[in-house]
Design a protein around this motif. Structure first.
Motif, short mmCIF file in Angstrom:
data_model
loop_
_atom_site.label_atom_id
_atom_site.label_comp_id
_atom_site.label_asym_id
_atom_site.label_seq_id
_atom_site.Cartn_x
_atom_site.Cartn_y
_atom_site.Cartn_z
N GLU A 188 25.52 10.48 30.46
CA GLU A 188 25.01 9.02 29.78
C GLU A 188 25.56 7.81 30.49
O GLU A 188 26.75 7.85 30.73
N VAL A 189 24.88 6.69 30.47
CA VAL A 189 25.57 5.49 30.90
C VAL A 189 25.20 4.35 30.02
O VAL A 189 24.27 4.52 29.43
N GLU A 190 25.85 3.32 29.99
CA GLU A 190 25.45 1.92 29.13
C GLU A 190 24.79 1.02 30.00
O GLU A 190 25.40 0.74 30.81
N LEU A 191 23.86 0.75 29.51
CA LEU A 191 23.04 -0.26 30.16
C LEU A 191 22.85 -1.60 29.20
O LEU A 191 22.90 -1.56 27.81
N GLU A 192 22.78 -2.60 29.73
CA GLU A 192 22.39 -4.16 29.16
C GLU A 192 20.83 -4.22 29.37
O GLU A 192 20.28 -4.58 30.52
N ILE A 193 20.02 -4.09 28.43
CA ILE A 193 18.60 -3.92 28.60
C ILE A 193 18.22 -5.33 27.94
O ILE A 193 18.33 -5.52 26.61
N GLY A 194 17.28 -6.05 28.76
CA GLY A 194 16.84 -7.19 28.11
C GLY A 194 15.64 -6.83 27.03
O GLY A 194 14.56 -6.11 27.32
N GLU A 195 15.80 -7.53 26.04
CA GLU A 195 14.51 -7.34 25.15
C GLU A 195 13.23 -8.05 25.65
O GLU A 195 13.27 -9.09 25.88
N PRO A 196 12.25 -7.26 25.48
CA PRO A 196 10.87 -7.96 25.96
C PRO A 196 10.44 -9.24 25.21
O PRO A 196 10.64 -9.25 23.91
N GLY A 197 10.17 -10.29 26.18
CA GLY A 197 10.09 -11.59 25.55
C GLY A 197 8.84 -11.73 24.76
O GLY A 197 8.30 -12.31 23.85
N GLY A 198 7.53 -10.91 25.45
CA GLY A 198 6.55 -11.05 24.78
C GLY A 198 5.75 -12.46 24.94
O GLY A 198 6.11 -13.29 25.24
N GLY A 199 4.77 -12.31 23.85
CA GLY A 199 4.09 -13.56 23.55
C GLY A 199 3.83 -13.71 21.87
O GLY A 199 3.84 -13.04 21.33
N MET A 200 3.79 -14.76 21.53
CA MET A 200 3.47 -15.27 20.36
C MET A 200 2.11 -15.47 20.01
O MET A 200 1.64 -16.49 20.93
N GLU A 201 1.20 -14.93 19.03
CA GLU A 201 -0.27 -15.26 19.00
C GLU A 201 -0.27 -16.36 17.76
O GLU A 201 0.10 -15.95 16.84
N LEU A 202 -0.91 -17.66 18.08
CA LEU A 202 -1.21 -18.42 17.08
C LEU A 202 -2.83 -18.43 17.14
O LEU A 202 -3.56 -18.44 17.85
N PHE A 203 -3.08 -18.30 15.76
CA PHE A 203 -4.46 -18.21 15.17
C PHE A 203 -5.03 -19.50 14.97
O PHE A 203 -4.46 -20.23 14.02
N ALA A 204 -6.08 -20.05 15.52
CA ALA A 204 -6.93 -21.25 15.24
C ALA A 204 -7.66 -20.87 14.17
O ALA A 204 -8.42 -19.72 13.71
N ALA A 205 -8.41 -22.16 13.65
CA ALA A 205 -9.36 -21.94 12.46
C ALA A 205 -10.78 -21.58 13.11
O ALA A 205 -10.98 -21.55 14.43
N GLY A 206 -11.75 -21.51 12.30
CA GLY A 206 -12.91 -21.22 12.99
C GLY A 206 -12.99 -19.63 13.33
O GLY A 206 -13.11 -18.74 12.35
N ASN A 207 -13.21 -19.44 14.77
CA ASN A 207 -13.69 -17.85 15.18
C ASN A 207 -12.24 -17.27 15.38
O ASN A 207 -12.24 -16.04 15.59
N ALA A 208 -11.08 -17.70 14.69
CA ALA A 208 -9.82 -17.04 14.61
C ALA A 208 -9.50 -16.35 16.10
O ALA A 208 -9.13 -15.30 16.06
N GLU A 209 -9.78 -17.07 17.18
CA GLU A 209 -9.49 -16.42 18.61
C GLU A 209 -8.04 -16.64 18.82
O GLU A 209 -7.54 -17.72 18.80
N PRO A 210 -7.33 -15.49 18.83
CA PRO A 210 -5.84 -15.97 19.25
C PRO A 210 -5.58 -16.23 20.48
O PRO A 210 -6.24 -16.39 21.37
N MET A 211 -4.57 -17.37 20.41
CA MET A 211 -4.14 -18.17 21.50
C MET A 211 -2.62 -17.68 21.92
O MET A 211 -1.84 -17.78 21.20
N ALA A 212 -2.35 -16.97 23.07
CA ALA A 212 -1.15 -16.47 23.62
C ALA A 212 -0.25 -17.84 23.88
O ALA A 212 -0.59 -18.55 24.41
N PHE A 213 0.88 -17.63 23.35
CA PHE A 213 2.03 -18.56 23.78
C PHE A 213 3.08 -17.83 24.16
O PHE A 213 3.80 -17.19 23.69
N ASP A 214 3.34 -18.17 25.22
CA ASP A 214 4.31 -17.31 26.20
C ASP A 214 5.92 -17.72 25.98
O ASP A 214 6.23 -18.94 26.23
#
Length: 462
Positions: A188-214
């Motif tokens: 076994e070895v010890e690693l420093e692993i970066g947590e995935p940044g991913g994106g946050m999805e913001l939902f707009a009104a109306g058709n509720a189409e998600p818009m990704a925010f990086d």
């Protein structure tokens, strides 16, 4: 994994032959999509402004469920490594109603294209990434001495530094050899692993189409993301480090540019169940937006620019393949403008008993071969007799006539029922050694032959 071939070699005849490896019958549909695909290559060879004027000839595939409409389009895209996305027309709603808007199919296509191009870029740098990951693993197993240790800065006094580093280098090479032989996999070895940044999805009104925010953009402004220390075994550490190193070597700006360009020039959007939005009669309730969806779909198919988080995407040269059973409605029930954007119409034939026999035995990925491979992992070897395949096809064809005609999908239902007991007992009976099972016509008749005689029972089982 793709079966990608060089575009120049893919003549219409070669495309049809390739589709024949996986799909039985439907020659007219195969010819239509083969010509459409070849025309895309021909357009790329045209010189001058005329090339931009040549638009793809979109296709409508008409036929009942389970005859190969979706599979033809999917195999076609895989053949050329083109971005491909399948959408359900019934999931879209007119602007102003709750649901997905039609622009989302283009955004989905770009995301598929991004993944496709990124996977290709990762494969191109994989060798370099593995080398860098190996060096980092060796640093973890044998940390290098601190730079400047024991050095005076005087070249005459420090002249023996290389000799002092020699044992360290020899030990490192021995570890490298053990690492490549897999003899350190249990460590076994010890690693420093970066947590995935991913994106946050913001939902707009109306058709509720998600818009990704990086969120990675904020991390660049305010510092890198958090890293978490983990103890992992060598094989997992190698994989994690290789992925991290390959990510560093990939130029994401180039990936985005290439992905958008590929989506625009070679993307394929498969619109299933288009018959569910056909019908121009005035309606109320849930069907009120059917014509509205067609009108929203029209500019996408005609050619427009859709805004995505990776930049604007033009749909002028995207190939659209629509499909539907058209049991209740007919293609002429679509609005005239949309009909004109699908100039090629191909009717797929229902599957007969002979077709079902070929489906079970001929394709490289036939259901019989799939079940053989699955049960062989448990030590159970299936031997399919031709009479058994014919009997399964006969029962499936009869069930399609008596009940709803669901085409080749009836075979999956029938085979699951046929092999239910064997699949359940396989881990126990295969433990003692390889066990061969002959699937004969009598075997099929004993297990599923009497289901058709009880119509009420067959509705629930088949």
């Amino acid at each position: 994994m793709t079966d990608r071939r060089d575009a120049k070699e893919l003549t219409p005849r070669a495309i049809v032959e390739e589709l024949d490896r996986y799909i039985v019958g439907q020659k007219d549909a195969k010819r239509a999509v083969a010509i459409a695909l070849r025309n895309r290559w021909r357009r790329q060879q045209v010189v001058g402004p005329l090339r931009d004027e040549i638009t793809p000839k979109n296709i409508i595939l008409i036929g009942p469920t389970g005859v190969g409409k979706t599979e033809i389009a999917r195999r076609l895209a895989r053949l050329v490594g083109a971005p491909f996305v399948k959408v359900e027309a019934s999931k879209f709603t007119e602007v102003g109603y709750v649901g997905r808007d039609v622009d989302s199919m283009v955004r989905d296509l770009v995301e598929v294209s991004i993944k496709l191009v990124k996977d290709e870029a990762r494969a191109a740098v994989q060798a370099r990434a593995k080398e860098a990951a190996e060096e980092r693993l060796l640093d973890l197993l044998l940390p290098p001495p601190a730079r400047g240790t024991g050095r005076t800065g005087n070249p005459q006094l420090d002249s023996g530094g290389e000799d002092k580093d020699a044992p360290q280098a020899a030990t490192r090479e021995k570890l490298r050899e053990l690492l490549r032989q897999g003899k350190l996999d249990s460590r076994e070895v010890e690693l420093e692993i970066g947590e995935p940044g991913g994106g946050m999805e913001l939902f707009a009104a109306g058709n509720a189409e998600p818009m990704a925010f990086d969120l990675s953009q904020l991390q660049n402004l305010f510092g890198s993301g958090r890293k978490k220390k983990r103890k992992v075994k060598i094989p997992e550490a190698r994989e994690l480090l290789t992925n991290e190193e390959s990510q560093k070597l990939i130029d994401m700006d180039n990936v985005r540019r290439e992905a958008v360009q590929r989506a625009e020039q070679s993307g394929i959007i498969f619109i299933d169940e288009i018959d569910k939005i056909a019908g121009r009669e005035r309606a109320a309730g849930p069907d009120v937006s059917r014509e509205g969806v067609q009108r929203d779909l029209l500019p996408i198919v005609e050619g427009s620019t859709v805004t995505t988080k990776h930049g604007p995407v033009k749909t002028d040269h995207v190939l659209f393949i629509a499909a539907g059973a058209f049991h209740v409605s007919k293609p002429s029930d679509l609005i005239p403008e949309l009909q004109g954007r699908f100039p090629i119409r191909v009717e797929l034939q229902p599957l007969c008993e002979a077709d079902l026999i070929r489906i079970l035995s001929e394709p490289e990925n036939s259901l019989c071969r799939q079940y053989q491979a699955l049960l062989l992992t448990e030590g159970v070897k299936l031997n399919w007799h031709d009479t058994a395949i014919a009997e399964v096809a006969r029962i499936a064809a009869a069930a399609n006539r008596m009940l709803e005609d669901i085409g080749a999908r009836r075979l999956q239902t029938l085979l699951e029922r046929l092999l239910d007991e064997l699949s359940f007992e396989a881990p126990e009976v295969g433990r003692a050694g390889e066990w061969a099972v002959d699937i004969t016509a009598e075997y099929v008749s004993q297990r599923v032959g009497n289901i058709l005689s009880d119509k009420d029972l067959s509705k629930y089982i088949l």
